[in-house]
Design a protein around this motif. Structure first.
Motif, PDB file in Angstrom:
ATOM      1  N   LEU A  65      11.435   5.129  -2.137  1.00  0.00           N
ATOM      2  CA  LEU A  65      11.116   3.653  -1.916  1.00  0.00           C
ATOM      3  C   LEU A  65      11.897   3.034  -1.173  1.00  0.00           C
ATOM      4  N   ILE A  66      13.338   3.501  -1.070  1.00  0.00           N
ATOM      5  CA  ILE A  66      14.233   2.428  -0.432  1.00  0.00           C
ATOM      6  C   ILE A  66      13.806   2.245   1.156  1.00  0.00           C
ATOM      7  N   PRO A  67      13.341   3.168   1.877  1.00  0.00           N
ATOM      8  CA  PRO A  67      12.915   2.840   3.228  1.00  0.00           C
ATOM      9  C   PRO A  67      11.773   2.158   3.320  1.00  0.00           C
ATOM     10  N   THR A  99       0.915  -1.304  -0.011  1.00  0.00           N
ATOM     11  CA  THR A  99       0.041  -0.120  -0.046  1.00  0.00           C
ATOM     12  C   THR A  99       0.708   1.242  -0.107  1.00  0.00           C
ATOM     13  N   ALA A 100       1.990   1.441   0.833  1.00  0.00           N
ATOM     14  CA  ALA A 100       2.683   2.512   1.007  1.00  0.00           C
ATOM     15  C   ALA A 100       3.390   2.694  -0.456  1.00  0.00           C
ATOM     16  N   ILE A 101       4.142   1.677  -0.787  1.00  0.00           N
ATOM     17  CA  ILE A 101       4.644   1.675  -2.138  1.00  0.00           C
ATOM     18  C   ILE A 101       3.724   2.282  -3.213  1.00  0.00           C
ATOM     19  N   PHE A 102       2.691   1.595  -3.500  1.00  0.00           N
ATOM     20  CA  PHE A 102       1.604   2.095  -4.532  1.00  0.00           C
ATOM     21  C   PHE A 102       1.374   3.729  -4.258  1.00  0.00           C
ATOM     22  N   ASP A 103       1.010   3.930  -2.994  1.00  0.00           N
ATOM     23  CA  ASP A 103       0.628   5.348  -2.623  1.00  0.00           C
ATOM     24  C   ASP A 103       1.921   6.281  -3.000  1.00  0.00           C
ATOM     25  N   THR A 104       2.945   5.970  -2.710  1.00  0.00           N
ATOM     26  CA  THR A 104       4.155   6.961  -2.786  1.00  0.00           C
ATOM     27  C   THR A 104       4.301   7.120  -4.250  1.00  0.00           C
ATOM     28  N   VAL A 105       4.159   6.088  -4.689  1.00  0.00           N
ATOM     29  CA  VAL A 105       4.423   6.373  -6.493  1.00  0.00           C
ATOM     30  C   VAL A 105       3.630   7.374  -7.160  1.00  0.00           C
TER      31      VAL A 105
END
Lengths: 408, 408, 408, 408
Positions: free
Chosen positions: A73-75, A24-30
């Motif tokens: 995205l690294i963290p 979820t966090a990855i998708f949101d971030t992008v």
């Protein structure tokens, strides 16, 4: 109009991607950064214990935007799929890093050096990573020296965010839910169990305590915990020691008689007298040795050999001579005392609690007890996501905790 | 330019004028309203037990300003030195008072009728005073009927503000000082003593309780107090009864398992089930009789014959059939239950606490326990100056209170 | 059993004893300590401007109790009626006072030296008084040197508590009544007037500011106040400067985009980058000179020649090289900057606000703005009774204040 | 020992399972209840707009445990893969449901009736679902009548949790992050845009307002919003109308002069006078018609034809005759007024805010403005997950909002 394909990169991540909300966090971030993603491969862990794996192509409007996106995205556990060594650059002057230095989080981090992934030591947030031969460790900016080889850029860095273990769901539940409308007894039982487990595993327990411990009548119970060996490290400010001594010498805390609960006239001067008495004796240790101080939290610390550090602040009265008045020295002393602790409990002190939170790796559990929900929220907000908040009266909390761990 | 003397009047007051800060308040009030004063006579109580007496001339820029000023001085204990009967006027229609009706405070009040000072009965704030033959009593605006003889204006009204007894200084200290940085143990001991004294004197004790009593695990300790006879009246809302029943029937409170401290999935529906079960039984009493409800605060109330009233609010789920849904009826039921109580304890409910505070005379002590200092301050602000605030966790407070009063 | 009269002493006081509630406090104090009083003479000020005078005999159960009682009455304006010189004793070692040293309040104090009353200089709380020839001044314990002549005991000390001027009743009202349920506009207008008056009288204005000034969008309005000359002194911590620079360099504050109100991914690292950039430049001054920093609160301070001091704390990241990391040095720098200020405004910082409150004399008005009522209450509790509390959003407060003082 | 397979069922879900954290919630739920899962099929949405699909087998230790687990998964969007009609049972008596009735959430819900999926009307939380021929709608327990066909059990129920739209990420960010350390300006701009959009789309806007709107000086700005047509519905309590009238008639609010910011002596009685005046006139409408009330929020509501409802509470003074004193009638009037609103804004009232939150479907955005972060958190906690919290001064918030929407 020519169509230029957006800059893109392929990243991979693995782990409990669903349970830890990393997907979820990855998708949101992008999306938040104006980028786009395409999932190339996703394999879901079919059961509670299996890992998931994802490979995805992320794109952004420009090369700088892509770089900024990848950095973000690294963290979250993503690493550039095509493996490369970390970029290492020498610091050109003391106390400063190259402009594009990698600023750490408190999560487990590895960097790729000479083709090998190396675990970063002394993990903490807001540090630079310095590579020395085949080792890598966190170093604060102010400790950098010219020539230090500092990790920069984005490649060759791999972060493994702490897994939100479902078996600890009861606990993690509380991390997201700071409320005074809870039964404290259940939390105390769990914290007591964690403390016993930590000690059984040979771990050390650090307390970070404000003077409210004394004002709310918690000193007697805290002393019991010290005598029973549950306090290995005590990090506090000048005020805790002063009010503790005031209670021991005059029976008051900030001028309030703790037995009667009423203010003692003239009592507001007791804390200055206490400071004068301790400093005349040459500090806490000498005061205990000389029999000037007979009782209280600090006396118990001296007797039990607790590793205590008092850090100064601009609002200190006195301070007593034990207080470390230079805050850089105080931070270094705090960090040294925290090295390797298995658990930390913060009692009613936002200032010292945040200071300590900044120093801890993400996998050290932190319990934060405060009657003000905003303090607990603030500590949890600062990236110390393993914080367990308990909104309650600190004196009564210590009463219950001592009752569980040191009955009698 | 002719010099017209400012309108003036001579007022008198007596009592513990210095200790109760009444002199300060009187002086401040005169100056704040643009008036002036001249002390004609002042006799100070030479020792702690003697009364002081003051006679002063107050003046104001205009006759209306003087009238407004005098109106303001009445609740401070001043009365117009030249004695006159109170002005009494008939209400011209139901539920309304004459425009210049005297609106009461919660302090002891007398009115002069046919040359005699008559004590006002059922003293409470924000009421009118109705004279019937040789008696006078407080009546809410909505209860006035056309023809009621209502006290108006300023003359013939004498208020005796509650004396701030120095012997109770420890307590009154707390009324002015709401802080979470206090040792709760001392307050609990004092409150326990007050409760014992109240019962020993044949007085009744009223509790006003929010559902936080249940959420924080206080229900078991509160039940002990009920069984031991320390709860004569319970004033609460629908939610207390619903969450109490939820705990009894499902072991959860707002869906949180109180033993484990963790939320039970699906638990958020338990309170609706509890409502359905109670209403199907026909209410709390029938549910207890039928054995549907076995345990909990409400069961103890039924068994112990506690006079309980549940007042509805716009956020109620259900409500259960016992809840008084008309708030005028609920206020009347509350007021009837409070008639003659010797002490009131408010546990974590601003809504019901303010409602009750509005009904009580100034000489009924009110203890207000809440983890949020703003709630305690707000209750104290509303003229219920006898409020004793304790800022702490309600569940732990009840644990300590039961430990003191009903050990074992 | 022989009857021995209780030890007693005759004390006197004069001033606005009623209006300032000093009589009440004196009476309360005597009774609370188990003493008794007899008013020998009382002359009340007949009008608003006249002083009152009292002479009273106070007694206590024992000589030490009487001494303790007298010590407590001194800050309330009482002095032993039979005049004697102050007792002065030499400090026997550096950084320590004799055990019975007189610990100051922040009220105007005089000591009697060689038969003459001498005003104490540099009045502040929690200090000792050192006599040098015909002068007396406050000195912190840590600054005492062996041989310093320190005022001890109780005789020859006269305190004049600040008069609570009724003309400022609107203001003092607010000091006792911290509430978020107030119209802020009225407070802002009054504070703006005080600031103009202070400047018109040639006074300096000190601000004590936390980073919330930046987070809440107040930096632009605060900058306007600086440019218009309303900020002579700025006392803050490392965080204010860091987040101010983060905003200037990256447009974010703690990683939140202030225009959009949304967090910028990766933004949590911006503050570390900002620290690195400033330190690389050699500090704020050089960074402004070199054009590295273009805008923000600190840039305005440099340009306007504001006397600013950044005090370190244990939670600092970095810190930037401008931060005074030794807290004793920081306190001394703060105190020097505050010397002679006419007004102080504390914006959302409990730590630095309490630190400053400890340094100020009672007659310097302090305005404390915070969204958390507990912070305002706490500042007011610490003896800085002249504190004016405003519970509101700091960003919006600065918006309104700048609108009043620097329209456009 | 024989091995009996654990009871299991196959469930399916589809939608933005990752982005909305539904997968995480589903996994967590299964494990927390002691169950196990096996993912049979998972197809991830490859881009931001594609749906994901999952089919999984869930098992639990016993049949009742499995039933309880399935019940819990329904609100998360899972439905039993093998489609069956909903179980419908007749209520056996008025105001009560069958024991196993399905208690609704505020999410979009469909039930399967005669082989067809039917959307449930009047979606709200804590209701039963009643089927009438081919329609289904939410009905509160107290409105059930014997014979009503109530949906029970678990089959044939499908919930579609609100999609957390990434395009609204800025907003949803705020829902999880209640902090006073934010720039309010950015939030105001966004809320103003939502309001304009709602009106442009023909939607209605409801305000829920506490008396703090008046105390903090927001009435003038709120009036501007009413005149400009931004307030279609106003839900409040008696106190808003009373303090609004007090301000209009006497210039005070709870006895505080709003211009001067200082309390007016005797002002505490103004609100009783205001009540008497309105009730004598026969209520707000007649008071406006008769010219008794000239200005204020309620006057603007009357003139603009705002649909207002005043709900009573147990702490009401008076109340004025417009107040709906039966809380069931008040809830029904609230619910009727809210029917079809496109947006709701709650201004400083926990009581009425929670009441309204209970009535709204999940897709109606709610903005909650309060200076106390705990209130915002509490509103968001109650399942009204679409709540947007703004922690700030309500008076200044309305000032800014009116400035954006109705400049001048």
């Amino acid at each position: 109009m020519s169509i230029v394909p957006a800059p893109s990169a392929v990243v991979a991540a693995e782990g409990h991607l669903i349970d830890s909300q990393l997907m979820t966090a990855i998708f949101d971030t992008v999306i938040e950064r104006g980028g786009a993603f395409e999932v190339l491969h996703f394999e879901i862990g079919r059961t509670n214990t299996e890992f998931s794996h994802v490979t995805m192509k992320v794109s952004a409007p420009s090369e700088p935007a892509l770089a900024a996106l990848l950095e973000t995205l690294i963290p979250l556990g993503c690493h550039v799929a095509a493996e490369q060594d970390a970029l290492v650059r020498a610091a050109d002057r003391d106390r400063c890093a190259p402009d594009d230095f990698y600023s750490t989080t408190n999560q487990r981090t590895e960097v790729r050096v000479d083709g090998r992934w190396v675990a970063v030591e002394r993990q903490r947030m807001d540090a630079a990573i310095v590579v020395e031969s085949d080792r890598a460790r966190c170093r604060k900016l102010r400790d950098l020296q010219a020539g230090d080889r500092v990790v920069c850029g984005l490649t060759g860095i791999r972060v493994t965010p702490e897994f939100r273990d479902r078996a600890r769901a009861g606990f993690t539940f509380m991390t997201n839910d700071v409320s005074s409308e809870r039964r404290v007894g259940a939390s105390v039982a769990r914290i007591a169990r964690m403390m016993r487990d930590t000690k059984a595993a040979g771990g050390r327990i650090a307390f970070v305590a404000g003077p409210v411990v004394v004002h709310t009548g918690g000193a007697a119970y805290f002393s019991r915990l010290i005598r029973a060996g549950y306090v290995d490290v005590l990090l506090a400010g000048n005020a805790l020691a002063v009010h503790d001594a005031e209670l021991a010498l005059f029976g008051t805390s900030l001028g309030v008689d703790l037995e009667a609960g009423a203010p003692v006239s003239g009592g507001h001067r007791h804390h200055m007298r206490a400071i004068n008495i301790i400093n005349r004796a040459g500090g806490i240790g000498p005061a205990v040795a000389a029999g000037v101080l007979h009782s209280g939290v600090m006396v118990e610390c001296v007797r039990a050999g607790v590793d205590y550090v008092l850090a100064g602040s601009v609002r200190d009265d006195g301070p007593i001579v034990d207080t470390v008045t230079d805050i850089i020295a105080a931070q270094d002393r705090y960090a040294a005392a925290l090295d390797g602790v298995g658990m930390t409990i913060v009692l009613s002190t936002m200032l010292h609690g945040i200071g300590v939170g900044n120093m801890l790796a993400a996998w050290v559990p932190v319990v934060c007890v405060d009657i003000n929900p905003a303090v607990v929220t603030k500590l949890a907000d600062r990236g110390s996501s393993q914080t367990i908040g308990v909104v309650t009266d600190v004196g009564l909390f210590l009463h219950q905790l001592a009752g569980q761990l040191v009955p009698g």
